[in-house]
Design a protein around this motif. Structure first.
Motif, PDB file in Angstrom:
ATOM      1  N   ARG A   1     100.443 -10.516 -13.050  1.00  0.00           N
ATOM      2  CA  ARG A   1     100.372 -11.559 -14.034  1.00  0.00           C
ATOM      3  C   ARG A   1      99.106 -11.335 -15.053  1.00  0.00           C
TER       4      ARG A   1
ATOM      5  N   CYS B   1      88.742 -26.426 -21.294  1.00  0.00           N
ATOM      6  CA  CYS B   1      88.915 -27.460 -21.881  1.00  0.00           C
ATOM      7  C   CYS B   1      88.275 -28.584 -21.120  1.00  0.00           C
TER       8      CYS B   1
ATOM      9  N   ASP C   1     104.353 -25.056 -16.976  1.00  0.00           N
ATOM     10  CA  ASP C   1     104.115 -25.894 -15.527  1.00  0.00           C
ATOM     11  C   ASP C   1     103.471 -27.184 -15.792  1.00  0.00           C
TER      12      ASP C   1
ATOM     13  N   GLY D   1     108.903 -20.022 -12.543  1.00  0.00           N
ATOM     14  CA  GLY D   1     108.628 -20.656 -13.807  1.00  0.00           C
ATOM     15  C   GLY D   1     108.068 -20.117 -15.161  1.00  0.00           C
ATOM     16  N   ILE D   2     108.086 -18.642 -14.928  1.00  0.00           N
ATOM     17  CA  ILE D   2     107.427 -17.916 -15.998  1.00  0.00           C
ATOM     18  C   ILE D   2     108.566 -18.052 -17.250  1.00  0.00           C
TER      19      ILE D   2
END
Ligand SMILES: Cc1cc2nc3c(=O)[nH]c(=O)nc-3n(C[C@H](O)[C@H](O)[C@H](O)COP(=O)(O)OP(=O)(O)OC[C@H]3O[C@@H](n4cnc5c(N)ncnc54)[C@H](O)[C@@H]3O)c2cc1C
Length: 288
Positions: free
Chosen positions: A16, A37, A190, A202-203
C-alpha cells in the motif's frame, strides 16, 4: 483447499505504501505532507482547517476515523457492525523465502468456519502480508492466533512469523449510517463506509468514489450548497447499489446452519470460482 488457475492476471498485489505514493504523485495535487488535520471549523460558507487552511469545499478522505466524518456526526448511537482486522507485512529473509510456501502469483484466502470473515496470505515480491478480518470484533486476536498456527502447521508461512499484528477497523457498504454530503462537504472511501460487503475490499470503491466526487465538485462550479452536491449520493447508489442493510448478528441465519451451508458451498469448485472469486472479490461483472 481449492486451487484456481487463470491464464491471465486477474488481480494485482502491491504494497500500500507504494500504491498510495504512486496515486498521490499522479494526482498532481498541491501537497501539504506530514500534517494531521487537528481542527475543523466553519465560518459563513468557508471551512478552516487547523486554523490555517481555508476552502469553500472540503472532502473527507481520512479513512474510517476521518475527522471530517466525525465533524459531520460520525456514527449513529445504534451499534454499527464494523469490520475489525489485524495484519502484518514484513520482508522475508532468504531462509524465510525458502520456507514460505505461498506463491507470488497465487494469493491464499482461508474462510472462518462461521463465515464471519476470512484470513489471507499474500506474497508481494519479498514481502509477506498475513491478516484476518471479521465482521465481529469479539475475540479477534484468538481468531488471528488460530489462523497463524494453522498456517505454520501447514507450512504455508515461516515458523518464526512475527506476531506484531496491527489492528484496523472500517465499515461495509450497506452498514454505514454516515451522512455523506452536506453544505460544502462530502465523504469518499472508508470515510463514507464504502467497502464491498462480501469481501471487505475497499480500494476500488475508495478510488471510484473519489472520481465521482471530483466530477460532482467540478459540475457544481463554485456553488457547493448541499442541493448541488446531492447528486454525489445518487451516483454512489447508481454505482454500488442502494444502501440495503446487510443482515448482521441476530438478523443472520443461525451459526450452525451458516457453517453447514458455508462448508458445502466453499467445497464446491464452481461456486468458489464463479461466485466467491469472480463476483465477490474481482467484481468482474462491473466494468471499471
Ligand atoms: C488489513 C486490511 C487489509 C485490506 N486489504 C484490502 C485489499 O487487499 N484490497 C482492497 O481493495 N481493500 C483492502 N482493505 C480495505 C482498504 O484498505 C480500504 O477500504 C481503503 O484503504 C480505503 O481507502 P481510503 O483512501 O478511503 O482510506 P485510507 O486508505 O484509510 O486512507 C486514509 C488516509 O487519511 C489519513 N488520515 C487519517 N486521519 C487523518 C488526519 N486526522 N489528518 C491527516 N490525515 C489523516 C491516513 O493517514 C491515510 O493516509 C483492507 C483493509 C484492511 C484493514
Amino acid at each position: 483447499m481449492i486451487e484456481l488457475e487463470y491464464r491471465r492476471p486477474v488481480s494485482y498485489g502491491i504494497r500500500r505504501c507504494e500504491f498510495d505514493d504512486y496515486l498521490l504523485k499522479r494526482s498532481g495535487a498541491r501537497l501539504q505532507l506530514h500534517q494531521r488535520c487537528e481542527s475543523i471549523a466553519r465560518e459563513q460558507n468557508e471551512w478552516i482547517v487547523n486554523d490555517r487552511y481555508r476552502s469553500a469545499m472540503l472532502v473527507g478522505a481520512g479513512g474510517h476515523f476521518c475527522p471530517v466524518a466525525q465533524w459531520l456526526g460520525g456514527d449513529s448511537p445504534a451499534p454499527t457492525p464494523v469490520v475489525a482486522a489485524q495484519e502484518i507485512e514484513f520482508p522475508l529473509d532468504e531462509r524465510q523465502q525458502a520456507e514460505c510456501q505461498v506463491a507470488g502469483h497465487r494469493p491464499e484466502l482461508t474462510f472462518c468456519r462461521d463465515l464471519m470473515g476470512y484470513g489471507w496470505c499474500f506474497r508481494k515480491g519479498n514481502y509477506l502480508n498475513v491478516g484476518l478480518g471479521r465482521e465481529d470484533r469479539h475475540r479477534l486476536s484468538e481468531h488471528v492466533a488460530a489462523f497463524c498456527e494453522h498456517l505454520k502447521r501447514e507450512g504455508r508461512v515461516p515458523r518464526d512469523l512475527p506476531n506484531k499484528f496491527r489492528g484496523h477497523a472500517y465499515l461495509l457498504y450497506g452498514h454505514s449510517p454516515r451522512k455523506l454530503v452536506d453544505d460544502g462537504v462530502l465523504l469518499v472511501g472508508d470515510a463514507a463506509g464504502l467497502a464491498y460487503a462480501q469481501s471487505g475490499e475497499g480500494i476500488r470503491p475508495a478510488i471510484e468514489s473519489g472520481l465521482l466526487a471530483a466530477d460532482v465538485i467540478l459540475e457544481a462550479a463554485g456553488d457547493f450548497g448541499r442541493c448541488r452536491l446531492e447528486s454525489y449520493r445518487r451516483r454512489l447508489q447508481a454505482r454500488f447499489g442502494r444502501q440495503r442493510p446487510v443482515p448482521s448478528g441476530a438478523g443472520r441465519a443461525p451459526s450452525a446452519f451458516r457453517q453447514f451451508l458455508g462448508g458445502r458451498l466453499l467445497a464446491n469448485r464452481w461456486f468458489v470460482r464463479r461466485v466467491v472469486v469472480e463476483r465477490w472479490f474481482l467484481h468482474g461483472e462491473q466494468k471499471p
